[in-house]
Design a protein around this motif. Structure first.
Motif, short mmCIF file in Angstrom:
data_model
loop_
_atom_site.label_atom_id
_atom_site.label_comp_id
_atom_site.label_asym_id
_atom_site.label_seq_id
_atom_site.Cartn_x
_atom_site.Cartn_y
_atom_site.Cartn_z
N ASN A 214 1.20 -1.00 0.44
CA ASN A 214 -0.32 -0.48 -0.02
C ASN A 214 0.67 1.50 0.28
OD1 ASN A 214 -2.28 -1.16 2.30
ND2 ASN A 214 -2.04 -1.70 0.27
N GLY A 215 0.14 2.15 -0.37
CA GLY A 215 0.66 3.51 -0.80
C GLY A 215 0.55 4.31 0.15
N ASN A 216 1.42 4.74 1.80
CA ASN A 216 0.80 5.50 2.94
C ASN A 216 2.27 6.19 3.38
OD1 ASN A 216 -0.23 5.66 5.33
ND2 ASN A 216 0.20 3.25 6.07
N ILE A 217 2.16 7.50 3.21
CA ILE A 217 3.04 7.87 3.47
C ILE A 217 2.14 9.25 4.96
CG2 ILE A 217 4.60 8.19 1.95
CD1 ILE A 217 3.30 10.13 0.06
N SER A 218 3.16 9.70 5.77
CA SER A 218 2.74 10.91 6.37
C SER A 218 4.45 12.06 6.85
CB SER A 218 2.40 10.26 7.28
OG SER A 218 3.59 10.20 8.34
N THR A 219 3.88 12.75 7.00
CA THR A 219 5.43 14.32 7.75
C THR A 219 5.57 14.12 8.88
OG1 THR A 219 3.32 15.44 7.83
CG2 THR A 219 4.66 15.58 5.96
N GLU A 220 4.96 12.44 9.63
CA GLU A 220 4.72 12.62 11.13
C GLU A 220 6.79 12.44 11.10
OE1 GLU A 220 4.24 9.28 14.64
OE2 GLU A 220 4.10 8.81 11.98
N GLY A 221 7.13 13.23 12.59
CA GLY A 221 8.34 13.62 12.61
C GLY A 221 8.92 14.96 11.76
N ALA A 222 8.29 15.37 10.83
CA ALA A 222 8.70 16.83 9.95
C ALA A 222 8.30 17.97 9.68
CB ALA A 222 8.99 16.05 8.99
N PHE A 223 6.75 17.52 9.77
CA PHE A 223 6.24 18.58 9.87
C PHE A 223 4.89 18.49 10.78
CE2 PHE A 223 2.02 20.23 8.08
CZ PHE A 223 2.37 21.76 8.40
N SER A 224 4.29 19.31 11.64
CA SER A 224 2.90 19.10 12.35
C SER A 224 2.18 20.63 12.48
CB SER A 224 3.02 17.98 13.51
OG SER A 224 3.94 18.84 14.51
N TYR A 225 1.50 20.59 12.67
CA TYR A 225 0.78 22.19 12.86
C TYR A 225 -0.59 22.02 13.44
CZ TYR A 225 -3.71 21.19 9.73
OH TYR A 225 -5.10 20.84 9.31
N ARG A 226 -1.10 23.25 14.38
CA ARG A 226 -1.69 23.09 14.83
C ARG A 226 -3.22 24.68 14.56
NH1 ARG A 226 -2.52 24.78 21.18
NH2 ARG A 226 -1.92 26.81 21.21
N TYR A 227 -4.31 24.33 14.42
CA TYR A 227 -5.58 24.90 14.00
C TYR A 227 -4.77 25.33 12.40
CZ TYR A 227 -6.91 24.74 18.82
OH TYR A 227 -6.69 24.65 20.05
N GLY A 228 -6.18 25.50 12.11
CA GLY A 228 -5.35 26.76 10.53
C GLY A 228 -6.65 25.44 9.06
N PHE A 229 -6.00 25.62 8.04
CA PHE A 229 -6.41 24.97 6.91
C PHE A 229 -5.70 23.89 6.24
CE2 PHE A 229 -9.20 28.35 6.55
CZ PHE A 229 -10.41 28.30 6.63
N ALA A 230 -6.29 22.82 5.89
CA ALA A 230 -5.62 22.07 5.38
C ALA A 230 -5.83 21.41 4.13
CB ALA A 230 -4.98 20.13 6.25
N ALA A 231 -5.00 21.44 3.17
CA ALA A 231 -5.96 20.97 1.64
C ALA A 231 -4.96 19.97 0.92
CB ALA A 231 -6.58 21.98 0.96
N ALA A 232 -6.12 19.18 -0.18
CA ALA A 232 -4.93 18.86 -0.92
C ALA A 232 -5.70 18.37 -2.00
CB ALA A 232 -4.95 16.46 -0.40
#
Length: 396
Positions: A214-232
């Motif tokens: 499976n294709g399964n990727i994340s930004t864990e440990g490199a980028f995170s945020y709190r509050y705002g907008f996320a879009a893909a």
């Protein structure tokens, strides 16, 4: 004042103004636009969240969304969208309100390289001017240029889990390809396994399936945020037996553990289970801990899914669409191409969260996707995050 809780699923006319403005592409209501005794018009301008189309494109081509509310809340109120130029205010588009007195309009975020300023008129009543200046510089953007993932992304859950949901599937870099401005996430046969995976399904029948990557990727440990907008901007596969997703998970206080000591939540911004799945395949969920050892799930399949498509020929597997989340200290608001699909005030995370992109084949789905139908693909054009750490510019 709390933003009205009803979804913004209404239609506004697709009228273009001198190539400058594009309004919502949903079908217009049956009623003809009329002018009513409007006493007030409010407009809230969001980031560039609308960008439906068949091919990859630059994120700066996306349109900003403008949420309009008239008072009193009447349907079919005629609206005029105006932009401020050096010559004054110019009408560049029209629209009308839904049953709740609301409408979603789309507009270019900039004019001559600067934040564009808009207002909306209903008869002679006009809103205060607004612009998207606060949203012009995203905190995070990835357009998947080049031939490999940027270092911010990593593959996740790379082992088979016989005791979990995916005894027959695991994440792998072999199921992730970057080319021509998109990242392609796949479900494919594991070339290292000649044997079959045996699973007893919920119907009591034991079946065998090819082991899958499976294709399964994340930004864990490199980028995170709190509050705002996320879009893909995503194009999903058509078939059932897998689910594509754009979602968030919180940074754990204890590495590797998710449990009642967290103050975060899993937020499934969008999941697509295939065109033939319930309601058209799309769903949004949240998971949070209400008290010790009790996990609460909210959400489900989206209502009126086809109403968010540009036309009758459009589909989630034919064109890219922008799926987004507005996350404030008090509410999650889910949108497709800038139009609200659902909101939740339950279990709002208060800690940093990281984005995940995935195309997963859980064991319960495998009977719907024959080995002969592999590989399957999901395409992501870009991902953007606009962080607002205090929530000052977000809904409440």
């Amino acid at each position: 004042m709390r933003t009205p809780a009803r979804p913004l699923t209404a239609a506004v006319a697709a009228v273009l103004g001198a190539g400058l403005i594009g309004l919502s592409l949903q079908p217009a209501p049956a009623a003809e636009p009329v002018s009513r005794a409007v006493t007030g018009v409010t407009v809230r301008m969001l980031p560039q969240l609308a960008h439906a189309g068949p091919t990859p494109d630059k994120p700066k081509k996306a349109l900003a969304a403008l949420e309009v509310q008239v008072e009193p809340a009447e349907p079919a109120v005629a609206l005029r969208l105006q932009v401020h130029t050096a010559q004054g205010w110019r009408t560049v588009g029209t629209g009308q309100t839904d049953a709740g007195g609301q409408a979603v309009l789309e507009a270019e975020a900039t004019l001559d390289g600067k934040p564009a300023t808009y207002r909306v008129k209903a008869g002679e009543v006009r809103s205060a001017p607004t612009d998207a200046a606060v949203w012009l510089k995203p905190t995070f953007t990835d357009t998947f240029a080049g031939k490999r993932l940027s270092k911010v992304w990593k593959n996740r859950v790379t082992g088979y889990n016989p005791k979990g949901l995916r005894a027959c599937s695991r994440g792998s870099a072999k199921a992730v390809t970057v080319a021509e401005g998109v990242v392609r996430l796949s479900v494919l046969k594991d070339p290292a396994r000649d044997d079959l995976c045996t699973v007893q399904h919920s119907d009591g029948v034991t079946r065998q399936h090819a082991y899958r990557l499976n294709g399964n990727i994340s930004t864990e440990g490199a980028f995170s945020y709190r509050y705002g907008f996320a879009a893909a901007r995503i194009k999903f596969p058509r078939l059932r037996g897998q689910h594509g997703g754009f979602w968030l998970q919180p940074l754990p206080k204890v590495p590797g553990k998710w449990g009642p000591t967290w103050t975060g939540a899993e937020v499934d911004i969008i999941e697509s289970f295939g065109a033939a799945a319930e309601g058209g395949g799309l769903a949004s969920f949240t998971y949070h801990w209400a008290k010790a050892h009790v996990r609460v799930k909210t959400g489900g399949p989206l209502a009126n899914q086809r109403s968010y498509l540009a036309n009758r020929k459009d589909a989630w597997h034919r064109n890219f669409h922008v799926f987004s989340l507005e996350w404030s200290p008090t509410v999650y608001i889910f949108r497709i191409d800038g139009q609200e699909t659902w909101r939740s005030y339950e279990g709002i995370s208060g800690i940093g969260e990281f984005p995940i992109l995935s195309l997963l084949s859980s064991d319960y789905e495998l009977p719907r996707l024959a080995d002969s139908k592999l590989p399957q693909h999901m395409y992501v054009d870009w991902v953007r995050v606009w962080q607002d750490p205090t929530g000052a510019n977000l809904a409440h």
